[in-house]
Design a protein around this motif. Structure first.
Motif, PDB file in Angstrom:
ATOM      1  N   ALA A 105      61.682  46.630 -67.097  1.00 37.46           N
ATOM      2  CA  ALA A 105      63.055  47.095 -67.332  1.00 37.46           C
ATOM      3  C   ALA A 105      63.478  48.085 -66.250  1.00 37.46           C
ATOM      4  CB  ALA A 105      63.159  47.730 -68.717  1.00 37.46           C
ATOM      5  N   ALA A 106      62.570  48.986 -65.880  1.00 34.71           N
ATOM      6  CA  ALA A 106      62.888  49.966 -64.837  1.00 34.71           C
ATOM      7  C   ALA A 106      63.069  49.273 -63.486  1.00 34.71           C
ATOM      8  CB  ALA A 106      61.782  51.017 -64.754  1.00 34.71           C
ATOM      9  N   ALA A 107      62.248  48.263 -63.235  1.00 30.44           N
ATOM     10  CA  ALA A 107      62.357  47.525 -61.982  1.00 30.44           C
ATOM     11  C   ALA A 107      63.705  46.815 -61.894  1.00 30.44           C
ATOM     12  CB  ALA A 107      61.213  46.520 -61.858  1.00 30.44           C
ATOM     13  N   LEU A 108      64.111  46.168 -62.970  1.00 24.76           N
ATOM     14  CA  LEU A 108      65.402  45.470 -62.983  1.00 24.76           C
ATOM     15  C   LEU A 108      66.558  46.448 -62.807  1.00 24.76           C
ATOM     16  CD1 LEU A 108      64.798  42.878 -65.860  1.00 24.76           C
ATOM     17  CD2 LEU A 108      64.941  42.419 -63.402  1.00 24.76           C
ATOM     18  N   ALA A 109      66.419  47.633 -63.413  1.00 21.79           N
ATOM     19  CA  ALA A 109      67.470  48.643 -63.278  1.00 21.79           C
ATOM     20  C   ALA A 109      67.590  49.104 -61.828  1.00 21.79           C
ATOM     21  CB  ALA A 109      67.172  49.831 -64.191  1.00 21.79           C
ATOM     22  N   ALA A 110      66.447  49.278 -61.164  1.00 17.53           N
ATOM     23  CA  ALA A 110      66.462  49.690 -59.760  1.00 17.53           C
ATOM     24  C   ALA A 110      67.104  48.615 -58.887  1.00 17.53           C
ATOM     25  CB  ALA A 110      65.039  49.988 -59.294  1.00 17.53           C
ATOM     26  N   LEU A 111      66.792  47.357 -59.180  1.00 17.86           N
ATOM     27  CA  LEU A 111      67.368  46.257 -58.410  1.00 17.86           C
ATOM     28  C   LEU A 111      68.872  46.143 -58.653  1.00 17.86           C
ATOM     29  CD1 LEU A 111      64.547  43.609 -58.927  1.00 17.86           C
ATOM     30  CD2 LEU A 111      65.172  44.695 -56.766  1.00 17.86           C
ATOM     31  N   ASP A 112      69.271  46.287 -59.903  1.00 15.20           N
ATOM     32  CA  ASP A 112      70.703  46.234 -60.226  1.00 15.20           C
ATOM     33  C   ASP A 112      71.474  47.336 -59.495  1.00 15.20           C
ATOM     34  OD1 ASP A 112      70.508  44.024 -61.865  1.00 15.20           O
ATOM     35  OD2 ASP A 112      70.229  45.200 -63.697  1.00 15.20           O
ATOM     36  N   LYS A 113      70.864  48.516 -59.419  1.00 18.05           N
ATOM     37  CA  LYS A 113      71.494  49.635 -58.727  1.00 18.05           C
ATOM     38  C   LYS A 113      71.695  49.312 -57.252  1.00 18.05           C
ATOM     39  CE  LYS A 113      70.703  54.495 -57.522  1.00 18.05           C
ATOM     40  NZ  LYS A 113      69.742  55.630 -57.628  1.00 18.05           N
ATOM     41  N   LEU A 114      70.683  48.724 -56.652  1.00 16.96           N
ATOM     42  CA  LEU A 114      70.771  48.384 -55.233  1.00 16.96           C
ATOM     43  C   LEU A 114      71.787  47.266 -54.996  1.00 16.96           C
ATOM     44  CD1 LEU A 114      69.918  48.461 -52.320  1.00 16.96           C
ATOM     45  CD2 LEU A 114      67.880  47.143 -52.907  1.00 16.96           C
ATOM     46  N   ILE A 115      71.775  46.255 -55.847  1.00 12.60           N
ATOM     47  CA  ILE A 115      72.708  45.133 -55.701  1.00 12.60           C
ATOM     48  C   ILE A 115      74.160  45.611 -55.774  1.00 12.60           C
ATOM     49  CG2 ILE A 115      73.520  43.009 -56.801  1.00 12.60           C
ATOM     50  CD1 ILE A 115      70.582  42.585 -57.734  1.00 12.60           C
ATOM     51  N   ALA A 116      74.417  46.590 -56.620  1.00 15.56           N
ATOM     52  CA  ALA A 116      75.781  47.074 -56.824  1.00 15.56           C
ATOM     53  C   ALA A 116      76.225  48.096 -55.785  1.00 15.56           C
ATOM     54  CB  ALA A 116      75.910  47.692 -58.219  1.00 15.56           C
ATOM     55  N   ASP A 117      75.302  48.576 -54.972  1.00 16.38           N
ATOM     56  CA  ASP A 117      75.611  49.619 -53.997  1.00 16.38           C
ATOM     57  C   ASP A 117      76.232  49.015 -52.740  1.00 16.38           C
ATOM     58  OD1 ASP A 117      75.768  51.788 -52.349  1.00 16.38           O
ATOM     59  OD2 ASP A 117      73.700  52.455 -52.636  1.00 16.38           O
ATOM     60  N   GLN A 118      77.547  49.104 -52.634  1.00 19.36           N
ATOM     61  CA  GLN A 118      78.271  48.504 -51.517  1.00 19.36           C
ATOM     62  C   GLN A 118      78.004  49.201 -50.186  1.00 19.36           C
ATOM     63  OE1 GLN A 118      80.201  45.754 -51.701  1.00 19.36           O
ATOM     64  NE2 GLN A 118      79.889  45.496 -53.894  1.00 19.36           N
ATOM     65  N   THR A 119      77.416  50.383 -50.234  1.00 23.45           N
ATOM     66  CA  THR A 119      77.134  51.100 -48.988  1.00 23.45           C
ATOM     67  C   THR A 119      75.867  50.607 -48.300  1.00 23.45           C
ATOM     68  OG1 THR A 119      75.822  52.860 -50.052  1.00 23.45           O
ATOM     69  CG2 THR A 119      78.213  53.151 -49.979  1.00 23.45           C
ATOM     70  N   GLN A 120      75.071  49.814 -48.998  1.00 20.97           N
ATOM     71  CA  GLN A 120      73.819  49.334 -48.431  1.00 20.97           C
ATOM     72  C   GLN A 120      74.040  48.030 -47.657  1.00 20.97           C
ATOM     73  OE1 GLN A 120      71.147  51.044 -48.341  1.00 20.97           O
ATOM     74  NE2 GLN A 120      71.892  52.663 -49.696  1.00 20.97           N
ATOM     75  N   PRO A 121      73.213  47.765 -46.652  1.00 22.49           N
ATOM     76  CA  PRO A 121      73.351  46.519 -45.882  1.00 22.49           C
ATOM     77  C   PRO A 121      73.216  45.299 -46.791  1.00 22.49           C
ATOM     78  CG  PRO A 121      71.885  48.056 -44.762  1.00 22.49           C
ATOM     79  CD  PRO A 121      72.153  48.640 -46.119  1.00 22.49           C
ATOM     80  N   GLN A 122      73.960  44.260 -46.462  1.00 23.45           N
ATOM     81  CA  GLN A 122      73.947  43.044 -47.269  1.00 23.45           C
ATOM     82  C   GLN A 122      72.557  42.439 -47.364  1.00 23.45           C
ATOM     83  OE1 GLN A 122      76.840  41.678 -48.878  1.00 23.45           O
ATOM     84  NE2 GLN A 122      75.173  40.617 -49.945  1.00 23.45           N
ATOM     85  N   VAL A 123      71.765  42.557 -46.300  1.00 23.02           N
ATOM     86  CA  VAL A 123      70.436  41.956 -46.297  1.00 23.02           C
ATOM     87  C   VAL A 123      69.563  42.578 -47.380  1.00 23.02           C
ATOM     88  CG1 VAL A 123      69.563  43.544 -44.518  1.00 23.02           C
ATOM     89  CG2 VAL A 123      68.466  41.328 -44.847  1.00 23.02           C
ATOM     90  N   TYR A 124      69.684  43.903 -47.599  1.00 20.33           N
ATOM     91  CA  TYR A 124      68.903  44.562 -48.641  1.00 20.33           C
ATOM     92  C   TYR A 124      69.382  44.122 -50.023  1.00 20.33           C
ATOM     93  CZ  TYR A 124      67.220  47.769 -45.017  1.00 20.33           C
ATOM     94  OH  TYR A 124      66.660  48.321 -43.894  1.00 20.33           O
ATOM     95  N   ARG A 125      70.683  43.998 -50.174  1.00 25.16           N
ATOM     96  CA  ARG A 125      71.230  43.610 -51.473  1.00 25.16           C
ATOM     97  C   ARG A 125      70.873  42.165 -51.796  1.00 25.16           C
ATOM     98  NH1 ARG A 125      77.166  44.504 -50.581  1.00 25.16           N
ATOM     99  NH2 ARG A 125      77.349  43.990 -52.785  1.00 25.16           N
ATOM    100  N   ASP A 126      70.865  41.300 -50.776  1.00 23.81           N
ATOM    101  CA  ASP A 126      70.447  39.914 -50.993  1.00 23.81           C
ATOM    102  C   ASP A 126      68.981  39.847 -51.406  1.00 23.81           C
ATOM    103  OD1 ASP A 126      72.940  38.995 -50.384  1.00 23.81           O
ATOM    104  OD2 ASP A 126      72.414  38.142 -48.444  1.00 23.81           O
TER     105      ASP A 126
END
Length: 226
Positions: A105-126
Motif C-alpha cells: 500500500a505504501a509503495a502504491l501511494a509513493a508511485l501515485d504521488k510520483l505519477i501525479a507530480d507534473q514537475t517531474q520528468p515524464q520518463v520518471y512518471r512513465d
C-alpha cells in the motif's frame, strides 16, 4: 588625384580614425564587460557542473548505502532521510516503491504521488506508471491496467516496448492466447526492443504453444541490450 583632393582625403581619414579612437575610449568598457561576462559565464557553468556531479555522487552513494541495509523498515527509513531535489525525488520514490520488502500500500501511494507530480520528468512518471501496473497486479481491473499501459506504449516514450510487453501479458491473463502470441511476436521483431525483452517474449510464446519468429535483421543490433 590632385594635391588638394589628396589632402582632403587624408584629413577625412584622420578624422575618421580620431572618431573611432574616441568611440573606443568612450564605449570600450562595454567590450571588456562582454569578455568578462563570457569568461565568467563559462567558469560558472563549469562550477555548477562540478557541484551537480558531486551532489549526484553523494545522493547515489547514500542510496546505495541505504539499499545495503538488511531490514525493509531500516531501508525505508534511511532512504526517506536522504536529502533530494528535482529528479532525485522521483528516483527516491521509485526506489522506495520497488523495494521487495516494502509495504504494498505504501509503495502504491509513493508511485501515485510520483505519477501525479507534473514537475517531474515524464520518463520518471512513465516508469512509475509501469511499475504500478506490475505491482498492483490483479488487485486492479484489467481495463484500468490496460489504459495505464497504453498511455506509455506509444512511439517516442522511453518505456514503450516494456509497456507493450505488459499489455501482452494482460492478453494472457484475459484468456486471449492467440492475440498474446501475436503481440509478443511483434515485439520480437521490434528494433527498439532490448535483447532481454525479446528473449522473454520468445520463451513466453513457446510456453503458450506457439512458434517464435526468427529475429528480424533490424532487431539484431540490439540483441545484447538489457
Amino acid at each position: 588625384m590632385s594635391n588638394p583632393d589628396s589632402f582632403i582625403s587624408e584629413v577625412t581619414e584622420e578624422v575618421r580614425r580620431d572618431r573611432l579612437y574616441a568611440m573606443f575610449r568612450k564605449y570600450g568598457w562595454i567590450g571588456v564587460l562582454v569578455v568578462v561576462g563570457v569568461v565568467g559565464g563559462a567558469a560558472y557553468t563549469e562550477w555548477t557542473k562540478a557541484r551537480d556531479a558531486a551532489r549526484a555522487q553523494s545522493f547515489g552513494d547514500a542510496m546505495l548505502d541505504a539499499v545495503d541495509l538488511g531490514a525493509p523498515e531500516d531501508r525505508a527509513q534511511a532512504m526517506a532521510a536522504i536529502p533530494a531535489d528535482g529528479g532525485q525525488v522521483a528516483l527516491k520514490d521509485l526506489m522506495l516503491a520497488t523495494d521487495a520488502g516494502s509495504d504494498k500500500a505504501a509503495a502504491l501511494a509513493a508511485l501515485d504521488k510520483l505519477i501525479a507530480d507534473q514537475t517531474q520528468p515524464q520518463v520518471y512518471r512513465d516508469l512509475a506508471s509501469l511499475r504500478r501496473v506490475m505491482l498492483v497486479g490483479k488487485d486492479q481491473p484489467i481495463a484500468d491496467r490496460r489504459a495505464a499501459l497504453e498511455a506509455i506504449a506509444v512511439p517516442g516514450r522511453a518505456f514503450r516496448t516494456l509497456a507493450a510487453e505488459q499489455l501482452a501479458y494482460l492478453l494472457i491473463e484475459d484468456g486471449k492466447k492467440d492475440e498474446a502470441i501475436a503481440a509478443l511476436a511483434a515485439l520480437m521483431q521490434d528494433q527498439e526492443a532490448p535483447g532481454g525483452l525479446r528473449q522473454r517474449a520468445s520463451q513466453m510464446i513457446t510456453a503458450l504453444g506457439g512458434t517464435p519468429p526468427e529475429p528480424s535483421a533490424a532487431a539484431e543490433p540490439s540483441a545484447d541490450a538489457g
